[in-house]
Design a protein around this motif. Structure first.
Motif, PDB file in Angstrom:
ATOM      1  N   LEU A 230       0.827  -1.210   0.000  1.00  0.00           N
ATOM      2  CA  LEU A 230       0.000   0.000   0.000  1.00  0.00           C
ATOM      3  C   LEU A 230       0.862   1.261   0.000  1.00  0.00           C
ATOM      4  N   PHE A 231       1.914   1.266   0.809  1.00  0.00           N
ATOM      5  CA  PHE A 231       2.794   2.423   0.873  1.00  0.00           C
ATOM      6  C   PHE A 231       3.489   2.643  -0.473  1.00  0.00           C
ATOM      7  N   GLY A 232       3.975   1.569  -1.091  1.00  0.00           N
ATOM      8  CA  GLY A 232       4.644   1.702  -2.381  1.00  0.00           C
ATOM      9  C   GLY A 232       3.727   2.284  -3.437  1.00  0.00           C
ATOM     10  N   ALA A 233       2.471   1.812  -3.478  1.00  0.00           N
ATOM     11  CA  ALA A 233       1.508   2.332  -4.455  1.00  0.00           C
ATOM     12  C   ALA A 233       1.188   3.792  -4.190  1.00  0.00           C
ATOM     13  N   GLY A 234       1.057   4.151  -2.917  1.00  0.00           N
ATOM     14  CA  GLY A 234       0.672   5.516  -2.576  1.00  0.00           C
ATOM     15  C   GLY A 234       1.754   6.538  -2.827  1.00  0.00           C
ATOM     16  N   ILE A 346      14.658  -8.837   3.146  1.00  0.00           N
ATOM     17  CA  ILE A 346      14.602  -7.510   2.524  1.00  0.00           C
ATOM     18  C   ILE A 346      14.154  -7.627   1.076  1.00  0.00           C
ATOM     19  N   ALA A 347      14.633  -8.685   0.393  1.00  0.00           N
ATOM     20  CA  ALA A 347      14.255  -8.892  -1.006  1.00  0.00           C
ATOM     21  C   ALA A 347      12.749  -9.104  -1.131  1.00  0.00           C
ATOM     22  N   LEU A 348      12.185  -9.949  -0.284  1.00  0.00           N
ATOM     23  CA  LEU A 348      10.756 -10.230  -0.377  1.00  0.00           C
ATOM     24  C   LEU A 348       9.915  -9.026   0.038  1.00  0.00           C
ATOM     25  N   LEU A 349      10.393  -8.272   1.007  1.00  0.00           N
ATOM     26  CA  LEU A 349       9.713  -7.023   1.332  1.00  0.00           C
ATOM     27  C   LEU A 349       9.736  -6.069   0.145  1.00  0.00           C
ATOM     28  N   THR A 350      10.869  -6.030  -0.551  1.00  0.00           N
ATOM     29  CA  THR A 350      10.979  -5.151  -1.718  1.00  0.00           C
ATOM     30  C   THR A 350      10.073  -5.618  -2.846  1.00  0.00           C
ATOM     31  N   VAL A 351       9.843  -6.940  -2.956  1.00  0.00           N
ATOM     32  CA  VAL A 351       8.865  -7.439  -3.927  1.00  0.00           C
ATOM     33  C   VAL A 351       7.494  -6.850  -3.626  1.00  0.00           C
ATOM     34  N   ALA A 352       7.114  -6.888  -2.338  1.00  0.00           N
ATOM     35  CA  ALA A 352       5.823  -6.305  -1.946  1.00  0.00           C
ATOM     36  C   ALA A 352       5.774  -4.823  -2.290  1.00  0.00           C
ATOM     37  N   PHE A 353       6.852  -4.116  -1.982  1.00  0.00           N
ATOM     38  CA  PHE A 353       6.972  -2.691  -2.291  1.00  0.00           C
ATOM     39  C   PHE A 353       6.814  -2.463  -3.791  1.00  0.00           C
ATOM     40  N   SER A 354       7.434  -3.328  -4.584  1.00  0.00           N
ATOM     41  CA  SER A 354       7.425  -3.183  -6.044  1.00  0.00           C
ATOM     42  C   SER A 354       6.061  -3.475  -6.636  1.00  0.00           C
ATOM     43  N   VAL A 355       5.338  -4.408  -6.044  1.00  0.00           N
ATOM     44  CA  VAL A 355       3.977  -4.677  -6.508  1.00  0.00           C
ATOM     45  C   VAL A 355       3.140  -3.407  -6.383  1.00  0.00           C
ATOM     46  N   GLY A 356       3.274  -2.745  -5.252  1.00  0.00           N
ATOM     47  CA  GLY A 356       2.565  -1.477  -5.078  1.00  0.00           C
ATOM     48  C   GLY A 356       3.007  -0.432  -6.083  1.00  0.00           C
ATOM     49  N   GLN A 357       4.306  -0.381  -6.331  1.00  0.00           N
ATOM     50  CA  GLN A 357       4.835   0.614  -7.267  1.00  0.00           C
ATOM     51  C   GLN A 357       4.442   0.302  -8.715  1.00  0.00           C
ATOM     52  N   ALA A 358       4.149  -0.960  -9.014  1.00  0.00           N
ATOM     53  CA  ALA A 358       3.682  -1.319 -10.355  1.00  0.00           C
ATOM     54  C   ALA A 358       2.228  -0.927 -10.557  1.00  0.00           C
TER      55      ALA A 358
END
Length: 415
Positions: A230-234, A346-358
């Motif tokens: 959610l944070f990455g998307a926002g 950290i990698a898997l957290l960044t995947v979550a972050f990236s999903v939001g950013q996509a």
């Protein structure tokens, strides 16, 4: 002073310099590849005749590559070694910046942005893990400070972008977007030497006990994964389209540059002086929740008011806080996972972050193409960040791991 004490003192003195050298990674991976796009978007939008959905799709292509890079970064780190994976991915990221200047074809640009997303994710994730390993002692708050120095590279990259790109566009007009990417590629090449120096001086990763095959357990971080999507998307929806909003309101190029520079400076100062302390002290999900709320507040000025004053207020609040999100996520991973799982976590957290950013820029772009314009698209950021804050509060701490499980060996250089 004994020889051992002198070596320890020297090591502690050099730790901030190592973190600063590693910060060349986020300078390129986020400051140039991700966020410089916002400054170049108005010129590319005008000359290449894009819709806002197409513009958001370009960032989505980058984010999809980022997901793949983040998902495989732990594998690359194991295969090549952390230092080598960091250095090679940083080199490829610079090449992709240069390649972006070569063509105006949408499909080709999307492919380049995708490859750049893969390489920059590896750079950022592996660099975050390297930064988390710099401190080998037991000083509770020092790891958060060193991670914050690393994350401050994003603000440095934003400031450099804010200085170089508007000057290029002002001199060459909308066609100057190609030279803007070229300049980013050249600056990325200059960032390589300090990055190489620092990467070769980080401690080797810890290994799992009893055979090294311990399964990573991410259950303790489940709320943080949802929060990070959610944070990455926002936040990235704002970063993608805010310059286009200011451009549509008639703010001249100098004002846009001032906004970006102020945002970058605020990011460096806020990350180093405020969040390096807060993220190390707040427990459970309080740090990511607080970050989400303040970033949300930072989006509001450009939605409620127009003009340079509103833009600069937004730049200060948003800029001082948004990179505290990755800082908080890295600190949580370090605190709740065993040391040999830090890179993977950290990698898997960044995947979550990236999903939001996509997802964020594409949906925001589609909304911006409707009757409400860019402002309507950016209200999506406010909603997502508000939900993110609530979800973050569900995060709980588990009992701290014993020092032997969390402290990687510091005597061996990771080369």
């Amino acid at each position: 002073m004994t020889a051992t004490a002198a070596m320890t003192s020297g090591r502690r003195t050099s730790e901030p310099l190592i973190a600063l050298g590693l910060a060349a990674g986020p300078v390129v991976a986020l400051g140039f590849t991700r966020f410089a796009y916002a400054l170049l978007l108005p010129a590319m939008h005008d000359q290449l005749h894009w819709t806002f959905a197409a513009a958001g799709g370009m960032n989505t292509a980058n984010a999809i590559g980022y997901i793949l890079g983040a998902a495989t970064s732990a594998w690359w780190a194991r295969r090549l070694g952390g230092s080598a994976a960091f250095i090679w991915s940083l080199l490829i990221s610079g090449v992709m910046l240069l390649a972006t200047a070569v063509t105006g074809n949408y499909a080709a640009l999307a492919a380049i942005r995708f490859v750049g997303g893969v390489s920059t994710a590896i750079t950022f994730v592996v660099g975050s893990a390297l930064a988390a390993r710099i401190h080998t002692g037991n000083r509770r708050h020092r790891p958060a400070m060193l991670v914050a120095i690393y994350m401050a590279g994003v603000g440095i990259g934003i400031v450099l972008s804010g200085v170089v790109i508007p000057a290029t566009i002002a001199g060459l007009g909308t066609a100057g977007w190609r030279f803007g990417w070229l300049a980013m590629g050249i600056l990325a090449a200059l960032a390589l030497p300090p990055a190489i120096w620092a990467a070769r001086r980080t401690p080797a990763p810890a290994v799992a006990a009893a055979g090294g095959h311990e399964k990573i357990r991410l259950g303790p971080l489940a709320p943080t994964f949802v929060w990070y999507v959610l944070f990455g998307a926002g936040y990235v929806s704002y970063m993608t389209f805010v310059i286009a909003l200011l451009h549509s309101e008639g703010l001249h190029l100098g004002a846009q540059a001032a906004f970006f520079i102020v945002l970058g400076i605020a990011s460096v100062i806020g990350t180093l002086t405020v969040w390096s302390r807060i993220t190390g002290r707040l427990r459970q999900g309080h740090a990511p929740a607080l970050v989400s709320v303040i970033v949300l507040i930072g989006v509001l000025p450009v939605l409620i008011w127009q003009g340079l004053a509103a833009a600069l207020l937004s730049a200060i609040i948003f800029g001082a806080t948004f990179m505290a999100g990755p800082t908080a996520a890295t600190v949580l991973a370090r605190r709740l996972l065993p040391a040999h799982n830090w890179t993977a976590g950290i990698a898997l957290l960044t995947v979550a972050f990236s999903v939001g950013q996509a997802i964020g820029p594409l949906v925001s772009g589609l909304l911006s193409d409707t009757s409400g314009g860019i402002t309507k698209g950016l209200w999506l950021s406010v909603i997502l960040l508000g939900v993110a804050a609530v979800v973050a509060l569900l995060q709980r701490d588990r009992p701290a791991l014993p020092p032997a499980a969390t402290t990687p060996p510091g005597a061996i250089a990771n080369r």
